[in-house]
Design a protein around this motif. Structure first.
Motif, PDB file in Angstrom:
ATOM      1  N   GLU A  20     -31.399  10.982   7.385  1.00  0.00           N
ATOM      2  CA  GLU A  20     -32.411  11.324   8.892  1.00  0.00           C
ATOM      3  C   GLU A  20     -31.337  12.698   9.242  1.00  0.00           C
ATOM      4  O   GLU A  20     -32.476  13.796   9.759  1.00  0.00           O
ATOM      5  N   ILE A  23     -33.560  15.526   6.651  1.00  0.00           N
ATOM      6  CA  ILE A  23     -34.374  15.474   7.578  1.00  0.00           C
ATOM      7  C   ILE A  23     -34.332  16.795   8.621  1.00  0.00           C
ATOM      8  O   ILE A  23     -35.177  17.698   9.685  1.00  0.00           O
ATOM      9  N   ARG A  24     -33.683  16.303   9.666  1.00  0.00           N
ATOM     10  CA  ARG A  24     -33.379  16.586  11.075  1.00  0.00           C
ATOM     11  C   ARG A  24     -33.130  18.360  11.322  1.00  0.00           C
ATOM     12  O   ARG A  24     -34.532  19.331  11.396  1.00  0.00           O
ATOM     13  N   ILE A  27     -36.202  21.004   9.070  1.00  0.00           N
ATOM     14  CA  ILE A  27     -37.123  20.531  10.629  1.00  0.00           C
ATOM     15  C   ILE A  27     -36.270  22.250  11.107  1.00  0.00           C
ATOM     16  O   ILE A  27     -37.003  23.002  11.417  1.00  0.00           O
ATOM     17  N   LEU A  77     -39.216   7.708   7.052  1.00  0.00           N
ATOM     18  CA  LEU A  77     -38.999   8.508   7.402  1.00  0.00           C
ATOM     19  C   LEU A  77     -40.304   9.812   7.614  1.00  0.00           C
ATOM     20  O   LEU A  77     -40.126  10.469   8.552  1.00  0.00           O
ATOM     21  N   TYR A  81     -41.418  12.035  10.669  1.00  0.00           N
ATOM     22  CA  TYR A  81     -41.133  13.174  11.070  1.00  0.00           C
ATOM     23  C   TYR A  81     -41.974  14.044   9.858  1.00  0.00           C
ATOM     24  O   TYR A  81     -42.093  15.392   9.884  1.00  0.00           O
ATOM     25  N   LYS A  84     -44.157  17.598  10.815  1.00  0.00           N
ATOM     26  CA  LYS A  84     -43.108  18.021  10.435  1.00  0.00           C
ATOM     27  C   LYS A  84     -42.655  19.133   9.379  1.00  0.00           C
ATOM     28  O   LYS A  84     -42.049  19.889   9.231  1.00  0.00           O
TER      29      LYS A  84
END
Length: 276
Positions: A20, A23-24, A27, A77, A81, A84
């Protein structure tokens, strides 16, 4: 478009980067798409449900991906997300000729978007430890590496691209082995890759390993193009936050300079072409 198509997370034995968080961070870095490609290396590692004892290396479990948890996490995920960042599910298969049946079985268990085929070991011996190179001349271990790759691509077809094709140079203490000496076998590999509708990747990790040329080399990339190859992905081989998304623009520039017009992403094992 910015896409990182070689990304490792906590599900790889050599990374503790939470998926995670990947992924953040992607972005935050402005990436449009990533493919998670954690490690599977049959021959030296076992599956979590194999019934065999899980060994630990450097305090981390020395095992393949926990596939059910992995697939579930990626799906979660994607739902969380997906507005995005486009998130694709892949794996990096460290295939050897004697492990092909295990990869054939695994591939058909899940709906993968993308598979990197890499040669990480030969004869269950690793390169980074020098176990593979020990007792061989520079010529012998380079030739044996590419011979194994040729045998694998002849017999195994459930993949998308060949990863970091000249990986052996990363661990060659004798220095850079002349390309012309292995060019004939590399050409045979590339001809088969092209005939099978597969591709190769540009792996931007050459920077952090201090290599003097790209991975694969500009000579290898040019040979691929001259033979008619057009499917190329770009990946950072990220294992930590400092790696994610790095040098993708430079890789695109290299491909342009060599005459390529497109790079690829994947969906359902099918390449999607994007202008460089």
């Amino acid at each position: 478009m910015l896409a990182d198509y070689h990304v490792h997370t906590e599900y790889s034995d050599d990374s503790v980067y939470p998926m995670e968080a990947v992924i953040r961070d992607a972005i935050r870095l402005g990436l449009d798409e990533i493919c998670i490609t954690d490690h599977v290396d049959y021959g030296i590692k076992v599956d979590w449900d194999s019934g065999q004892e899980i060994r630990y290396r450097h305090g981390e479990p020395f095992a393949n991906v926990d596939y059910p948890r992995y697939a579930e996490q990626i799906k979660r995920l994607q739902n969380l997300y997906g507005d995005k960042l486009v998130i694709k599910m892949g794996l990096e298969f460290g295939v050897q000729t004697h492990t092909i049946p295990q990869y054939e079985a695994l591939f058909h268990r899940y709906p993968f978007d993308f598979i990197i085929l890499s040669i990480h070991q030969v004869e269950d011996k690793e390169f980074w430890t020098q176990d593979f190179q020990q007792g061989r001349t520079q010529q012998e271990y380079n030739e044996r590496y590419y011979e194994e790759m040729l045998r694998v691509v002849r017999d195994y077809k459930d993949y998308s691209v060949l990863g970091h094709m000249d990986l052996i140079k990363r661990y060659d203490k004798a220095g850079l082995y002349p390309f012309d000496k292995v060019k004939p076998v590399i050409a045979e590999i590339l001809k088969m890759v092209i005939a099978d509708g597969k591709g190769i990747e540009v792996n931007t990790s050459w920077h952090r390993y201090g290599l003097t040329d790209s991975m694969p080399s500009a000579e290898l990339l040019k040979l691929y193009k001259d033979l008619g190859g057009s499917i190329v992905t770009i990946g950072t081989d990220s294992h930590a936050p400092a790696h994610l998304g790095t040098y993708i623009g430079e890789a695109k520039g290299l491909l342009k300079d060599l005459g390529f017009r497109y790079f690829c992403t994947y969906e359902g094992m099918q390449p999607i072409f994007h202008l460089l």
